[in-house]
Design a protein around this motif. Structure first.
Motif, PDB file in Angstrom:
ATOM      1  N   VAL A  88      -5.687  12.623   4.916  1.00 17.65           N
ATOM      2  CA  VAL A  88      -6.830  12.189   4.098  1.00 17.65           C
ATOM      3  C   VAL A  88      -6.466  12.238   2.617  1.00 17.65           C
ATOM      4  O   VAL A  88      -6.785  11.306   1.847  1.00 17.65           O
ATOM      5  CB  VAL A  88      -8.063  13.060   4.383  1.00 17.65           C
ATOM      6  N   LEU A  89      -5.773  13.288   2.211  1.00 15.31           N
ATOM      7  CA  LEU A  89      -5.344  13.365   0.811  1.00 15.31           C
ATOM      8  C   LEU A  89      -4.414  12.206   0.473  1.00 15.31           C
ATOM      9  O   LEU A  89      -4.509  11.621  -0.614  1.00 15.31           O
ATOM     10  CB  LEU A  89      -4.642  14.695   0.553  1.00 15.31           C
ATOM     11  N   GLY A  90      -3.518  11.854   1.417  1.00 16.51           N
ATOM     12  CA  GLY A  90      -2.621  10.729   1.187  1.00 16.51           C
ATOM     13  C   GLY A  90      -3.381   9.434   0.932  1.00 16.51           C
ATOM     14  O   GLY A  90      -3.002   8.636   0.050  1.00 16.51           O
ATOM     15  N   ILE A  91      -4.464   9.200   1.684  1.00 13.56           N
ATOM     16  CA  ILE A  91      -5.279   8.000   1.472  1.00 13.56           C
ATOM     17  C   ILE A  91      -5.829   7.971   0.053  1.00 13.56           C
ATOM     18  O   ILE A  91      -5.782   6.942  -0.640  1.00 13.56           O
ATOM     19  CB  ILE A  91      -6.440   7.952   2.483  1.00 13.56           C
ATOM     20  N   PHE A  92      -6.337   9.118  -0.422  1.00 11.14           N
ATOM     21  CA  PHE A  92      -6.923   9.171  -1.766  1.00 11.14           C
ATOM     22  C   PHE A  92      -5.854   9.028  -2.844  1.00 11.14           C
ATOM     23  O   PHE A  92      -6.096   8.385  -3.874  1.00 11.14           O
ATOM     24  CB  PHE A  92      -7.703  10.468  -1.949  1.00 11.14           C
ATOM     25  N   LEU A  93      -4.683   9.618  -2.648  1.00 11.02           N
ATOM     26  CA  LEU A  93      -3.626   9.484  -3.651  1.00 11.02           C
ATOM     27  C   LEU A  93      -3.151   8.038  -3.756  1.00 11.02           C
ATOM     28  O   LEU A  93      -2.859   7.552  -4.856  1.00 11.02           O
ATOM     29  CB  LEU A  93      -2.458  10.412  -3.300  1.00 11.02           C
ATOM     30  N   VAL A  94      -3.054   7.363  -2.625  1.00  8.42           N
ATOM     31  CA  VAL A  94      -2.725   5.931  -2.666  1.00  8.42           C
ATOM     32  C   VAL A  94      -3.808   5.171  -3.441  1.00  8.42           C
ATOM     33  O   VAL A  94      -3.516   4.293  -4.265  1.00  8.42           O
ATOM     34  CB  VAL A  94      -2.569   5.368  -1.237  1.00  8.42           C
ATOM     35  N   ALA A  95      -5.070   5.523  -3.185  1.00 14.68           N
ATOM     36  CA  ALA A  95      -6.183   4.846  -3.870  1.00 14.68           C
ATOM     37  C   ALA A  95      -6.113   5.051  -5.377  1.00 14.68           C
ATOM     38  O   ALA A  95      -6.361   4.125  -6.163  1.00 14.68           O
ATOM     39  CB  ALA A  95      -7.507   5.367  -3.329  1.00 14.68           C
ATOM     40  N   PHE A  96      -5.752   6.263  -5.809  1.00 16.22           N
ATOM     41  CA  PHE A  96      -5.740   6.577  -7.234  1.00 16.22           C
ATOM     42  C   PHE A  96      -4.524   5.989  -7.956  1.00 16.22           C
ATOM     43  O   PHE A  96      -4.640   5.475  -9.068  1.00 16.22           O
ATOM     44  CB  PHE A  96      -5.735   8.093  -7.447  1.00 16.22           C
ATOM     45  N   PHE A  97      -3.364   6.084  -7.330  1.00 16.83           N
ATOM     46  CA  PHE A  97      -2.121   5.856  -8.072  1.00 16.83           C
ATOM     47  C   PHE A  97      -1.287   4.659  -7.604  1.00 16.83           C
ATOM     48  O   PHE A  97      -0.333   4.293  -8.288  1.00 16.83           O
ATOM     49  CB  PHE A  97      -1.251   7.120  -8.008  1.00 16.83           C
ATOM     50  N   CYS A  98      -1.606   4.085  -6.460  1.00 19.71           N
ATOM     51  CA  CYS A  98      -0.822   2.939  -5.961  1.00 19.71           C
ATOM     52  C   CYS A  98      -1.740   1.716  -5.928  1.00 19.71           C
ATOM     53  O   CYS A  98      -2.236   1.314  -4.856  1.00 19.71           O
ATOM     54  CB  CYS A  98      -0.239   3.229  -4.579  1.00 19.71           C
ATOM     55  N   LYS A  99      -1.983   1.144  -7.071  1.00 25.90           N
ATOM     56  CA  LYS A  99      -3.010   0.120  -7.209  1.00 25.90           C
ATOM     57  C   LYS A  99      -2.684  -1.164  -6.440  1.00 25.90           C
ATOM     58  O   LYS A  99      -3.595  -1.932  -6.112  1.00 25.90           O
ATOM     59  CB  LYS A  99      -3.209  -0.220  -8.692  1.00 25.90           C
TER      60      LYS A  99
END
Length: 573
Positions: free
Chosen positions: A493-504
């Motif tokens: 779940v954290l990976g999903i959010f980090l992709v959302a924040f930083f991998c536009k």
């Protein structure tokens, strides 16, 4: 327990619940029901965040963890302060700016609805199971103390918390948690003071000699459950996912008066958590020392279960183990007195030899405890032989004065009610906003209907938690069981959010399928850990692996999609 204990216990538990129900009985606005009062200050937010995390498991299991393994469990929290700083800097401003009810609404806006539903389902799965554990923990207390049936006790506790959480929603949770935390801190400090009065001088030296004060382990061995490195990195990812993406925590701080209030509330926890956990672990380590000086400590701390076998058909076997344990404990006490007499002497060699003899005697006592657990398993394979959760409650009920007993058991219930209420509130909110509204839109001008839906889903999860706690037993120490379940989902779940924040450049389809693949990897590693020794490592690393796999898979899959014939369609997703 006597009448005074009952007055303290029931007065505290029912009084706080009734107060919360009465003060929030007219909550009929969906925003207030789900987010709480918009004027909530940072102190209330900070206490609410702490109370949601500090369940009865914290005050029931962590002293047992300190008793059994020492204070090294504190390493589990080494990554938490940094995680909260990141949440304050990245997660919280985004949630506040978008005005979302849940963290998973953001995923829907950033990616697509299927990714939003996936994040919500992951949360509901792990938090729904954990909510059963937070009911199970205090039920152990009451059933052990009173001799009640465990299933009926679970239903009793669950019903109390469901009533006031359904009635008042987030407002009731925030309101009652302030009083519950006051009871918790007062009770634990009282227990610590009473314990210190019962211990002889030099008790910390005894705990240190027997390995209970080894707080930091710099080993790089991946199979060691708690080390400085697993706590710093695994704990960072676990805490980042818990505080940044778990709705039970997000809901506590997104509804404050301003961004500043949420940040201050989280920083309050960054400063509080490690000292609080260290204090509770030290309490358990000192309970271990206390029993070194007692004439007849139990060989198995679930005394009710042990007594049932002492009086059962295999009575001779269990009485023999009892006698063996008593004899070895007597020898250990003799070696303990010898070592304490030499500790401040002028002969370091004699002191070291006496210490080695004491450690050997302790190992023999530990071996008898393992023998007792093996005998219990042979008599009934379904028995839970993990007795560390019974250590602190056993100390409370047999060693503390009346009134204080009632207060300490009230501590467990206050923690259980506070944490359980926060979980149910979050489960009800996520189901209402991310699932129900997806299929059945909320009535735009019918607030009463919207609140009824939210209350209905909150009640549903309360019933689910009760049923789960009734029918499932736990082989692990309860605090460890909670963290293991969380670690199976949190990293992904954290990976999903980090992709959302930083991998536009990564879109919804790529992160959706990557998250499923990463979760499949974590589940596979977990179930194969006992088959392949190379895969057996601390569960804290699942958070790192799950997050890294989700991010890496997302980047790779997005590259493939972008270079393939579906690139144009994916770009529009």
């Amino acid at each position: 327990m006597n009448a005074l204990d009952w007055i303290v216990l029931l007065g505290t538990m029912l009084g706080i619940a009734a107060y919360g129900t009465w003060r929030t009985r007219h909550t009929d606005n969906l925003n207030t029901y789900l987010k709480g009062n918009r004027n909530t200050g940072w102190v209330t937010i900070g206490i609410s965040v702490a109370a949601t995390q500090a369940s009865a498991i914290t005050f029931l299991s962590i002293p047992g963890q300190g008793f059994e393994s020492g204070i090294g469990f504190v390493q589990n929290y080494f990554g938490l302060p940094l995680a909260l700083i990141i949440v304050c800097a990245v997660f919280l401003p985004i949630y506040r700016r978008l005005g979302v009810y849940t963290a998973y609404e953001y995923l829907g806006q950033r990616f697509d609805q299927k990714t939003r539903l996936l994040g919500a389902v992951f949360f509901l799965l792990q938090r729904g199971v954990q909510s059963g554990i937070t009911i199970y923990a205090p039920a152990i207390i009451l059933s052990t103390v009173l001799g009640w049936r465990l299933d009926l006790t679970i239903i009793f506790i669950g019903t109390i918390v469901v009533v006031y959480t359904v009635t008042g929603g987030s407002a009731a949770v925030n309101l009652t948690q302030k009083w519950q935390m006051g009871v918790i801190f007062g009770g634990m400090v009282t227990a610590f003071i009473v314990l210190l009065t019962k211990l002889p001088a030099g008790s910390l030296h005894v705990a240190g000699a027997l390995g209970k004060l080894e707080a930091v382990d710099f080993s790089f061995s991946p199979d060691r459950r708690y080390t400085f490195w697993s706590g710093l990195f695994g704990g960072l990812f676990l805490s980042l996912s818990y505080f940044g993406t778990d709705q039970s925590q997000v809901q506590r701080y997104i509804g404050g008066a301003a961004l500043r209030e949420g940040r201050l509330g989280l920083m309050f926890n960054a400063l509080l958590k490690i000292p609080m956990q260290l204090f509770i672990l030290l309490l358990g380590a000192l309970v271990f020392v206390f029993y070194q000086f007692q004439p007849d400590p139990p060989v198995f701390f679930n005394r009710v279960e042990w007594q049932r076998h002492i009086d059962g058909p295999d009575s001779a076997k269990f009485r023999a183990i009892d006698a063996k344990h008593a004899a070895l404990h007597g020898e250990r006490q003799g070696k303990l007195k010898t070592w304490m007499g030499l500790r401040e002497g002028t002969d370091p060699g004699a002191e070291a030899a006496a210490r080695s003899a004491l450690i050997a005697a302790q190992n023999e006592v530990d071996a008898v405890r393992k023998e007792a657990k093996a005998a219990l398993t042979a008599a009934n394979p379904r028995i839970n032989t993990k007795d560390s959760d019974y250590v602190f409650i056993g100390f409370i009920t047999t060693q503390l004065p009346h009134g204080v007993i009632g207060l300490l058991i009230a501590v467990m219930f206050a923690a259980a009610l506070g944490s359980k209420a926060g979980e149910l509130n979050a489960l009800g909110t996520t189901t209402t906003i991310d699932l129900w509204r997806h299929f059945r839109p909320l009535a735009e001008h019918d607030e009463a209907r919207n609140v009824r839906n939210a209350k209905g889903w909150t009640a549903f999860w309360g019933v689910f938690a009760i049923l789960f706690a009734v029918f499932v037993s736990f082989e692990e120490n309860l605090i460890e069981a909670t963290n293991i379940i969380a670690s199976l989902f949190y990293g992904v779940v954290l990976g999903i959010f980090l992709v959302a924040f930083f991998c536009k450049h990564v879109r919804g389809t790529a992160v959706f399928w990557s998250a499923l693949a990463a979760e499949a990897l974590i589940i596979t590693l977990f179930f194969l850990r006992n088959v392949f020794p190379a895969l057996k490592f601390s569960y804290l690393w699942y958070n790192v692996i799950g997050c890294a796999a989700c991010v890496l898979f997302s980047l790779l899959l997005q590259s493939l999609l972008r270079s393939g014939p579906r690139a144009a369609a994916e770009a529009r997703a």
